[in-house]
Scaffold this motif. Structure first.
Motif, mmCIF file in Angstrom:
data_model
loop_
_atom_site.group_PDB
_atom_site.id
_atom_site.type_symbol
_atom_site.label_atom_id
_atom_site.label_comp_id
_atom_site.label_asym_id
_atom_site.label_seq_id
_atom_site.Cartn_x
_atom_site.Cartn_y
_atom_site.Cartn_z
ATOM 1 N N GLN A 1 -8.736 -97.595 37.211
ATOM 2 C CA GLN A 1 -7.502 -97.777 37.980
ATOM 3 C C GLN A 1 -7.343 -99.197 38.520
ATOM 4 N N ARG A 2 -8.458 -99.868 38.846
ATOM 5 C CA ARG A 2 -8.386 -101.187 39.486
ATOM 6 C C ARG A 2 -9.223 -102.189 38.705
ATOM 7 N N ALA A 3 -8.630 -103.327 38.389
ATOM 8 C CA ALA A 3 -9.307 -104.311 37.541
ATOM 9 C C ALA A 3 -9.326 -105.681 38.189
ATOM 10 N N ILE A 4 -10.417 -106.394 37.972
ATOM 11 C CA ILE A 4 -10.486 -107.826 38.220
ATOM 12 C C ILE A 4 -10.385 -108.514 36.862
ATOM 13 N N VAL A 5 -9.547 -109.515 36.771
ATOM 14 C CA VAL A 5 -9.290 -110.207 35.510
ATOM 15 C C VAL A 5 -9.916 -111.601 35.560
ATOM 16 N N ILE A 6 -10.784 -111.884 34.592
ATOM 17 C CA ILE A 6 -11.411 -113.195 34.476
ATOM 18 C C ILE A 6 -11.021 -113.764 33.116
ATOM 19 N N VAL A 7 -10.245 -114.838 33.114
ATOM 20 C CA VAL A 7 -9.746 -115.380 31.854
ATOM 21 C C VAL A 7 -10.028 -116.872 31.764
ATOM 22 N N GLN A 8 -10.158 -117.307 30.535
ATOM 23 C CA GLN A 8 -10.358 -118.725 30.244
ATOM 24 C C GLN A 8 -9.154 -119.527 30.741
ATOM 25 N N ILE A 31 -4.090 -104.570 39.562
ATOM 26 C CA ILE A 31 -4.853 -105.802 39.384
ATOM 27 C C ILE A 31 -5.325 -106.262 40.762
ATOM 28 N N THR A 32 -6.620 -106.176 40.999
ATOM 29 C CA THR A 32 -7.169 -106.551 42.295
ATOM 30 C C THR A 32 -7.194 -108.057 42.490
ATOM 31 N N PHE A 82 -12.641 -102.766 43.104
ATOM 32 C CA PHE A 82 -12.291 -102.792 41.692
ATOM 33 C C PHE A 82 -13.247 -101.881 40.935
ATOM 34 N N ASP A 83 -12.766 -101.392 39.772
ATOM 35 C CA ASP A 83 -13.536 -100.441 38.977
ATOM 36 C C ASP A 83 -14.150 -101.067 37.733
ATOM 37 N N PHE A 84 -13.521 -102.125 37.235
ATOM 38 C CA PHE A 84 -14.053 -102.786 36.044
ATOM 39 C C PHE A 84 -13.558 -104.222 35.997
#
Length: 226
Positions: A1-8, A31-32, A82-84
Motif C-alpha cells: 500500500q505504501r512505497a518509497i521511491v528511489i530513482v536515478q 507514495i510516502t 512504508f511497506d516496500f
C-alpha cells in the motif's frame, strides 16, 4: 500500500518515477517519499540516512542527552511509514544501495526494481549485494541452464541481450498477428514475455519475474493471495 521511491537522477529516472507513481496511485497506493540519487555527486549512505529519517532519530538523541545531561545508550531507528521500496537503478548503483539498506536497518523491507538492475550476465560474486531484489526479466534471460545456454552465452558477451529476444519475437509473431487481432484474450509465449494484442493494436507484454538469490537471477514466484 505504501512505497518509497528511489530513482536515478536522470531523465530516465524521472520518466520511471512519473510512470510508476501514476499507476501506483491508480490502485490507491500511497507514495510516502521520493528521492533522486547520483552516486557521482552524493554519498549514498548520507542520502539513505536522510530518506529513512535516521538523522532525525540522531537529532532526538542529541537533544535528549543535552536535556538530561547524561550519555544514553542508543540505537537509531528508521521511519516505518512504508511497506516496500521501488528502485530504478543500474546494477552498479543497486550493488551500493542494497547493502546500505541492510546497514540502515531496512534490510527486511521488500525491494522491487526495474529490469535495468540486472546486467544480463551471470556474475554471482558481484551480484551477491543485490540478493533479495525482485525485478522483471525476459524469459530468455532466465534461460541460464539447459541445451540453449551455450548459444545464448555467445550473444552480446553473455548478456542475453533483450533486443535479440525482441527481434526473434517480432519475426515469429508475423503469422500470428491476424489471430491475435481477432482474439484479444490470446497470449503468445514470446522470448520477451507473454504477448497479446490490445483493441488499439498495441501489444501488451507480461514479463517474467526474477529475484536475486546467491548472486544469481532465479525465477520469482508471487505468493498466492487467498
Amino acid at each position: 500500500q505504501r512505497a518509497i521511491v528511489i530513482v536515478q537522477d536522470s531523465a530516465w529516472g524521472t520518466r520511471i518515477e512519473n510512470a510508476f507513481t501514476a499507476r501506483f496511485k491508480q490502485g490507491n497506493g500511497q507514495i510516502t517519499d521520493v528521492v533522486h540519487f547520483n552516486p557521482a555527486t552524493e554519498d549514498s549512505s548520507a542520502m539513505l540516512t536522510r530518506l529513512l529519517k535516521i538523522d532525525e532519530s540522531e537529532q532526538r538523541k542529541t537533544a535528549l542527552q543535552t536535556r538530561l545531561g547524561i550519555t544514553l545508550n542508543f540505537e537509531p531507528g528508521r521511519r516505518d511509514d512504508f511497506d516496500f521500496i521501488f528502485l530504478a537503478a543500474s546494477p552498479q548503483e543497486g550493488r551500493e544501495i542494497k547493502p546500505l539498506l541492510r546497514f540502515h536497518n531496512a534490510g527486511d523491507v521488500p525491494v522491487y526494481a526495474m529490469g535495468r538492475i540486472y546486467s544480463g550476465k551471470v556474475e554471482p560474486t558481484s551480484d551477491q549485494d543485490l540478493n533479495g531484489i525482485v525485478f522483471p526479466v525476459t524469459p530468455w534471460q532466465l534461460q541460464t541452464t539447459g541445451a540453449g545456454t551455450k548459444a545464448l552465452e555467445s550473444i552480446h558477451a553473455g548478456s542475453f541481450g533483450n533486443l535479440y529476444a525482441l527481434g526473434q519475437d517480432a519475426w515469429n509473431l508475423l503469422p500470428w498477428l491476424p489471430l491475435l487481432q481477432k482474439d484479444t484474450d490470446l497470449w503468445y509465449p514470446g522470448h520477451v514475455g507473454q504477448l497479446r494484442m490490445q483493441a488499439d493494436g498495441h501489444l501488451e507484454r507480461q514479463p517474467a519475474w526474477a529475484q536475486f538469490s546467491e548472486g544469481r537471477a532465479v525465477a520469482h514466484q508471487w505468493p498466492v493471495i487467498r
